[in-house]
Design a protein around this motif. Structure first.
Motif, PDB file in Angstrom:
ATOM      1  N   THR A  64      -7.466  10.005   7.270  1.00  0.00           N
ATOM      2  CA  THR A  64      -7.632   8.263   7.048  1.00  0.00           C
ATOM      3  C   THR A  64      -8.269   8.409   5.427  1.00  0.00           C
ATOM      4  OG1 THR A  64      -9.888   8.349   7.621  1.00  0.00           O
ATOM      5  CG2 THR A  64      -8.033   8.076   9.660  1.00  0.00           C
TER       6      THR A  64
ATOM      7  N   LYS B 259      -1.573  -4.099   3.674  1.00  0.00           N
ATOM      8  CA  LYS B 259      -2.665  -4.093   4.431  1.00  0.00           C
ATOM      9  C   LYS B 259      -3.954  -5.300   3.670  1.00  0.00           C
ATOM     10  CE  LYS B 259      -2.214  -0.185   6.487  1.00  0.00           C
ATOM     11  NZ  LYS B 259      -3.268  -0.234   7.954  1.00  0.00           N
TER      12      LYS B 259
ATOM     13  N   ASP C 152     -10.549  -0.718   6.759  1.00  0.00           N
ATOM     14  CA  ASP C 152      -9.240  -1.750   6.657  1.00  0.00           C
ATOM     15  C   ASP C 152      -9.638  -2.331   8.293  1.00  0.00           C
ATOM     16  OD1 ASP C 152      -6.669  -2.642   7.971  1.00  0.00           O
ATOM     17  OD2 ASP C 152      -5.986   0.493   7.025  1.00  0.00           O
TER      18      ASP C 152
ATOM     19  N   TYR D  19       0.108   3.511   3.235  1.00  0.00           N
ATOM     20  CA  TYR D  19       0.594   3.228   4.401  1.00  0.00           C
ATOM     21  C   TYR D  19       2.587   3.026   4.490  1.00  0.00           C
ATOM     22  CZ  TYR D  19      -4.434   4.280   6.062  1.00  0.00           C
ATOM     23  OH  TYR D  19      -4.960   4.554   6.657  1.00  0.00           O
TER      24      TYR D  19
ATOM     25  N   TRP E  58     -10.278   2.904   9.946  1.00  0.00           N
ATOM     26  CA  TRP E  58     -10.072   3.257   9.005  1.00  0.00           C
ATOM     27  C   TRP E  58      -8.487   3.138  10.194  1.00  0.00           C
ATOM     28  CZ3 TRP E  58      -9.765   2.497   4.412  1.00  0.00           C
ATOM     29  CH2 TRP E  58     -10.652   2.498   3.211  1.00  0.00           C
ATOM     30  N   GLN E  59      -7.006   3.186  10.065  1.00  0.00           N
ATOM     31  CA  GLN E  59      -6.110   3.690  11.095  1.00  0.00           C
ATOM     32  C   GLN E  59      -5.483   5.274  10.086  1.00  0.00           C
ATOM     33  OE1 GLN E  59      -3.738   0.549  10.682  1.00  0.00           O
ATOM     34  NE2 GLN E  59      -4.370  -0.755  12.522  1.00  0.00           N
TER      35      GLN E  59
ATOM     36  N   PHE F  32      -3.528   8.298   8.819  1.00  0.00           N
ATOM     37  CA  PHE F  32      -1.826   8.202   8.255  1.00  0.00           C
ATOM     38  C   PHE F  32      -1.617   9.760   8.219  1.00  0.00           C
ATOM     39  CE2 PHE F  32      -4.008   8.196   4.713  1.00  0.00           C
ATOM     40  CZ  PHE F  32      -4.070   9.271   4.101  1.00  0.00           C
TER      41      PHE F  32
ATOM     42  N   THR G 275      -2.861  14.591   9.470  1.00  0.00           N
ATOM     43  CA  THR G 275      -3.382  13.419  10.155  1.00  0.00           C
ATOM     44  C   THR G 275      -4.562  13.042   9.664  1.00  0.00           C
ATOM     45  OG1 THR G 275      -1.911  13.381  11.745  1.00  0.00           O
ATOM     46  CG2 THR G 275      -3.132  11.321  11.933  1.00  0.00           C
TER      47      THR G 275
ATOM     48  N   SER H 249       2.744   0.215   3.383  1.00  0.00           N
ATOM     49  CA  SER H 249       3.148  -1.649   3.779  1.00  0.00           C
ATOM     50  C   SER H 249       2.024  -2.542   3.578  1.00  0.00           C
ATOM     51  CB  SER H 249       2.720  -1.032   5.615  1.00  0.00           C
ATOM     52  OG  SER H 249       1.356  -0.861   6.281  1.00  0.00           O
TER      53      SER H 249
ATOM     54  N   ASP I 170       0.687  -1.214  -0.131  1.00  0.00           N
ATOM     55  CA  ASP I 170       0.118   0.015   0.081  1.00  0.00           C
ATOM     56  C   ASP I 170       1.088   1.455  -0.065  1.00  0.00           C
ATOM     57  OD1 ASP I 170      -3.683   1.135   0.754  1.00  0.00           O
ATOM     58  OD2 ASP I 170      -1.806   2.020   0.943  1.00  0.00           O
TER      59      ASP I 170
END
Ligand code: HEC
Length: 265
Positions: free
Chosen positions: A129, A55, A110, A51, A118-119, A121, A127, A53, A48
């Motif tokens: 989502t 997912k 997510d 992020y 959602w997380q 980012f 910040t 990372s 992703d």
């Protein structure tokens, strides 16, 4: 009196824009009844870009949404774009043909985020989502210019490329090289550069009042486009060396030179 007239004209312009924008087939993601009819599935993303990372998302297949938006008559998918609109009005377009050729998904949860969906980012200084909807592509290694990852989406629409890109689109598309050059220009360049004042404004306008080919040495243009930093230290223009061949940049130059004959500020 003059003020009233001006106000009336302004309203008229808004009405015309609003009605033409509504004519194209559109899927409103905020209408949950439309979405509930679709099958949701869990998908794995190994890479992703938001992020940085791996997912796992709960998502709808983009193809299922696109199947509800049909283009009229015997038109060619290559001449249409899909326009993704975000909550703040930001728009990202991609070729309709490309979207049909790779499985994309509209993620709405997510699976690692628990009840929050959602997380967060980091996006610039904020910040945020991707809520409510985020376009993702499970296949690794796809070109992010060709297959974009826009988030906070609220609608998906189909529109002819000539309408969406307006005066930057070539009027003469009988020349196949000009047509291919414009496909590349709209994928890699138009978000930063305008042509006939249609397009982005991070980089300079390339046709008005003078076409780039009227003052930039043509034999240097391809090198500059592929790797601007070998010409200008600290340039903001990204390198396209790994994405565009010399032949590709020549097609872009063919398109830009065609626009010299189609100046329309
Ligand atoms: C992220 C934004 C960005 C993208 C994408 C981008 N450019 Fe640029 N471009 C710039 C900026 C900013 C400049 C001018 C200043 C500089 O060199 O940093 C520039 C300069 C140029 C110039 C020189 C203009 C002049 O008069 O000096 C050309 C030609 C050009 N870009 C063509 C392209 C083409 C063709 C593409 C697509 C393959 C492209 N650019 C993609 C930002 C971008």
């Amino acid at each position: 009196m003059n003020m009233l007239k001006a106000l009336f004209q302004l309203l008229l312009v808004f009405c015309i824009q609003a009605s033409s924008a509504n004519d194209w087939p559109k899927f409103d993601l905020t209408r949950t009844d439309q979405l509930k009819a679709l099958n949701a599935q869990a998908i794995d993303i190994s890479h992703d870009p938001v992020y940085s990372s791996a997912k796992k998302y709960q998502a709808y297949a983009l193809a299922d949404i696109l199947s509800q938006l049909s283009i009229t008559g015997d038109q060619d998918a290559a001449d249409w774009v899909i326009v993704f609109t975000a909550r703040d009005g930001y728009k990202v377009a991609m070729s309709y043909k490309d979207a049909l050729s790779e499985p994309g998904f509209i993620a709405f949860k997510d699976l690692a985020a628990g009840s929050d969906n959602w997380q967060p980012f980091q996006f610039g200084k904020k910040t945020i989502t991707p809520e409510p909807y985020y376009l993702v592509w499970p296949k690794a290694g796809l070109d992010k210019w060709q297959y974009p990852w826009p988030f906070q989406l609220t609608s998906i629409a189909l529109e002819p490329a000539s309408s969406y890109y307006g005066k930057a689109a070539p009027a003469n598309i009988k020349n196949a090289d000009v047509k291919k050059g414009f496909v590349l220009f709209s994928r890699y360049c138009i978000r930063c550069h305008s042509v006939n004042l249609a397009g982005g404004s991070v980089g300079p306008e390339l046709n008005i009042p003078k076409n780039i080919s009227e003052y930039f040495q043509e034999n240097e243009l391809s090198g500059f486009i592929r790797n601007a930093s070998t010409y200008r230290a600290g340039t903001q223009m990204p390198s396209f060396e790994n994405l565009l061949s010399v032949h590709d940049t020549q097609l872009i130059i063919d398109y830009l030179k065609q626009k010299k004959l189609e100046k329309d500020p």
